[in-house]
Write a protein that holds these residues in place. Structure first.
Motif, PDB file in Angstrom:
ATOM      1  N   LEU A 151       0.848  -0.820  -0.528  1.00 40.12           N
ATOM      2  CA  LEU A 151       0.227  -0.074  -0.327  1.00 40.12           C
ATOM      3  C   LEU A 151       1.220   1.549  -0.353  1.00 40.12           C
ATOM      4  N   VAL A 152       2.120   1.282   0.706  1.00 42.10           N
ATOM      5  CA  VAL A 152       3.168   2.503   0.860  1.00 42.10           C
ATOM      6  C   VAL A 152       3.416   2.791  -0.221  1.00 42.10           C
ATOM      7  N   ARG A 153       3.635   1.260  -0.955  1.00 46.86           N
ATOM      8  CA  ARG A 153       4.821   1.320  -2.537  1.00 46.86           C
ATOM      9  C   ARG A 153       3.381   1.961  -4.049  1.00 46.86           C
ATOM     10  N   GLU A 154       2.294   1.478  -3.296  1.00 48.16           N
ATOM     11  CA  GLU A 154       1.370   1.972  -4.333  1.00 48.16           C
ATOM     12  C   GLU A 154       1.224   4.145  -4.332  1.00 48.16           C
ATOM     13  N   ALA A 155       1.554   4.237  -2.792  1.00 49.97           N
ATOM     14  CA  ALA A 155       0.581   5.169  -2.555  1.00 49.97           C
ATOM     15  C   ALA A 155       1.908   6.459  -2.755  1.00 49.97           C
ATOM     16  N   LEU A 156       3.387   6.443  -2.492  1.00 51.31           N
ATOM     17  CA  LEU A 156       3.974   7.114  -3.155  1.00 51.31           C
ATOM     18  C   LEU A 156       4.411   6.197  -4.610  1.00 51.31           C
ATOM     19  N   VAL A 188       9.596  16.945   5.331  1.00 47.66           N
ATOM     20  CA  VAL A 188       9.666  15.245   4.770  1.00 47.66           C
ATOM     21  C   VAL A 188       9.054  14.269   6.349  1.00 47.66           C
ATOM     22  N   ALA A 189       8.730  14.900   7.693  1.00 43.63           N
ATOM     23  CA  ALA A 189       7.250  14.906   8.364  1.00 43.63           C
ATOM     24  C   ALA A 189       6.510  14.698   7.654  1.00 43.63           C
ATOM     25  N   ALA A 190       6.106  16.050   7.124  1.00 47.48           N
ATOM     26  CA  ALA A 190       4.852  16.265   6.948  1.00 47.48           C
ATOM     27  C   ALA A 190       5.162  14.951   5.419  1.00 47.48           C
ATOM     28  N   ALA A 191       5.539  15.433   4.687  1.00 42.51           N
ATOM     29  CA  ALA A 191       5.219  14.245   3.548  1.00 42.51           C
ATOM     30  C   ALA A 191       4.758  12.431   4.324  1.00 42.51           C
ATOM     31  N   THR A 192       5.884  12.023   5.381  1.00 43.40           N
ATOM     32  CA  THR A 192       5.422  10.812   5.656  1.00 43.40           C
ATOM     33  C   THR A 192       3.964  10.839   6.047  1.00 43.40           C
ATOM     34  N   ARG A 193       3.668  11.299   7.262  1.00 45.43           N
ATOM     35  CA  ARG A 193       2.417  11.912   7.300  1.00 45.43           C
ATOM     36  C   ARG A 193       0.941  11.578   6.246  1.00 45.43           C
ATOM     37  N   ALA A 194       1.668  11.639   4.570  1.00 47.12           N
ATOM     38  CA  ALA A 194       0.868  12.173   3.809  1.00 47.12           C
ATOM     39  C   ALA A 194       0.707  10.926   3.508  1.00 47.12           C
ATOM     40  N   VAL A 195       1.680  10.379   2.852  1.00 50.60           N
ATOM     41  CA  VAL A 195       2.286   9.035   2.599  1.00 50.60           C
ATOM     42  C   VAL A 195       0.782   7.641   3.534  1.00 50.60           C
ATOM     43  N   ALA A 196       1.467   7.519   4.687  1.00 51.71           N
ATOM     44  CA  ALA A 196       0.610   6.646   5.599  1.00 51.71           C
ATOM     45  C   ALA A 196      -0.878   7.039   5.497  1.00 51.71           C
ATOM     46  N   ASP A 284      17.449   6.304  -6.952  1.00 55.21           N
ATOM     47  CA  ASP A 284      18.172   7.521  -7.182  1.00 55.21           C
ATOM     48  C   ASP A 284      17.557   8.611  -6.091  1.00 55.21           C
ATOM     49  N   PRO A 285      18.324   8.626  -5.606  1.00 56.37           N
ATOM     50  CA  PRO A 285      18.242  10.336  -4.541  1.00 56.37           C
ATOM     51  C   PRO A 285      16.602  10.870  -5.365  1.00 56.37           C
ATOM     52  N   GLN A 286      15.580  11.148  -4.890  1.00 54.96           N
ATOM     53  CA  GLN A 286      14.430  11.572  -5.682  1.00 54.96           C
ATOM     54  C   GLN A 286      14.028  13.421  -4.864  1.00 54.96           C
ATOM     55  N   LYS A 287      12.950  14.162  -5.257  1.00 54.94           N
ATOM     56  CA  LYS A 287      13.016  15.028  -4.917  1.00 54.94           C
ATOM     57  C   LYS A 287      11.811  15.097  -4.253  1.00 54.94           C
ATOM     58  N   LEU A 288      11.774  15.610  -3.301  1.00 60.90           N
ATOM     59  CA  LEU A 288       9.911  15.230  -1.946  1.00 60.90           C
ATOM     60  C   LEU A 288       9.017  15.739  -3.254  1.00 60.90           C
ATOM     61  N   ASP A 289       8.510  15.787  -3.307  1.00 64.60           N
ATOM     62  CA  ASP A 289       6.820  15.941  -3.670  1.00 64.60           C
ATOM     63  C   ASP A 289       6.032  16.516  -2.922  1.00 64.60           C
ATOM     64  N   GLN A 290       5.899  17.911  -3.503  1.00 66.26           N
ATOM     65  CA  GLN A 290       5.227  19.231  -2.287  1.00 66.26           C
ATOM     66  C   GLN A 290       3.909  18.111  -2.394  1.00 66.26           C
ATOM     67  N   GLY A 291       3.138  18.066  -3.207  1.00 64.28           N
ATOM     68  CA  GLY A 291       1.219  17.458  -2.782  1.00 64.28           C
ATOM     69  C   GLY A 291       1.481  17.016  -1.659  1.00 64.28           C
ATOM     70  N   LEU A 292       2.079  15.678  -1.550  1.00 63.42           N
ATOM     71  CA  LEU A 292       2.796  14.992  -0.244  1.00 63.42           C
ATOM     72  C   LEU A 292       3.025  16.431   0.988  1.00 63.42           C
TER      73      LEU A 292
END
Length: 321
Positions: A151-156, A188-196, A284-292
């Motif tokens: 599920l996390v993979r799909e959300a990412l 990063v903390a905010a984006a992690t909450r959004a992914v969850a 590879d390292p990625q840019k953190l999605d602004q929407g997340l």
């Protein structure tokens, strides 16, 4: 640490009490631990390098404890860094496990678990977005954690991002998403909450973001709190659990075919195949999605929310009584 010398030495580190069992039900001696650390060092040192390191030590006849501050007897050659701890209002001297000699020294200190910081020494930018998937109690529930990881993979993927997965070395799994170093800890903390939250919405019968354990109702907990000053068990780190399992990388398409017990200090070195499966699996390292980031900023911080909810429930109980 005082101890009877065995007369053995590796890389200038005198090794002691190697034939003692690590702990009850370990099924492994201190020699097994050190042999394991030495065997996986080429894979393990890169994930520890230049990261303030907390370790869980288990001294003979004592309870396990987490060590952050280096002991006063630490040799001068052990690399270190100072970090201000806001919670305790003091400066903490962390070790930096950057080389074989230091890794062996930690092993000889009976440091079983290795929990590096999410940021490099001197930096405030997390290097990864991390999701810790914690299944409910029960030996058969690892399969639920695997389903939640997907599920996390799909959300990412919905945010154009991807990560690598490893067993936690306990009962769950960790998903790591490498970042380009441009996002700060709050983002990063905010984006992690959004992914969850997005993963939970994909299958709310399987996964939950409920921080309070009683509210999880047998679901997999999507722990989005591994950010900022938190730590997480490193890839290849042993865990202080029966059989001494280790946190080990697993290809996404092989998750259904493994269990946490497949990877221990005895078996894991033989599974490396001369390579580094964690480095090979990592995108590879990625840019953190602004929407997340934007979505996550609308989601309350789990620990704070749980604290307020706990107070509300306690008040309700008092009034009911």
């Amino acid at each position: 640490m005082a101890g009877k010398s065995t007369g053995e030495e590796r890389d200038g580190v005198a090794l002691t009490n190697l034939d003692q069992e690590l702990f009850e039900d370990a099924g492994a001696t201190k020699r097994d631990l050190i042999d394991y650390l030495d065997a996986v060092r080429d894979c393990m040192l890169p994930v520890l390098h230049d990261r303030p390191l907390s370790v869980i030590r288990l001294l003979r006849g004592q309870d396990r404890f987490m060590q952050k501050n280096l002991p006063k007897y630490t040799p001068d050659w052990v690399p270190r860094t100072k970090v201000w701890a806001e919670a305790s209002h003091r400066e903490v001297t962390y070790g930096l496990c950057n080389d074989r000699r230091t890794l062996l020294w930690f092993g000889n200190q009976r440091a079983i678990e290795y929990h590096p910081a999410l940021m490099l020494a001197g930096s405030t930018q997390p290097t990864h977005l991390i999701m810790d998937l914690d299944p409910p109690e029960g030996s058969s529930h690892f399969t639920l954690a695997v389903r939640a990881a997907r599920l996390v993979r799909e959300a990412l993927a919905g945010a154009g991002m991807s990560g690598a997965v490893k067993t936690s070395g306990s009962k769950g799994v960790h998903v790591f998403v490498p970042l380009d170093g441009q996002a700060d800890a709050e983002q990063v903390a905010a984006a992690t909450r959004a992914v969850a939250a997005r993963a939970e919405r994909l299958d709310p019968a399987l996964a939950t973001t409920a921080f309070i354990r009683d509210d999880r109702h047998g679901k997999v907990f999507l722990d989005a709190t591994r950010s900022g000053g938190a730590t997480v068990a490193a890839a290849f780190s042993p865990r202080a659990r029966p059989g001494v399992p280790v946190s080990f990388p697993v290809p996404w398409d092989e998750l259904d075919n493994v269990t946490p017990a497949d990877f221990t200090v005895h078996t894991a070195p033989g599974l490396l195949g001369g390579g580094d499966p964690w480095a090979s699996a990592m995108p590879d390292p990625q840019k953190l999605d602004q929407g997340l980031i934007d979505e996550g900023r609308t989601i309350p911080v789990a620990r704070v929310q749980a604290m307020h909810e706990g107070k509300r429930r306690a008040k309700a109980r008092r009034e009911a009584d």
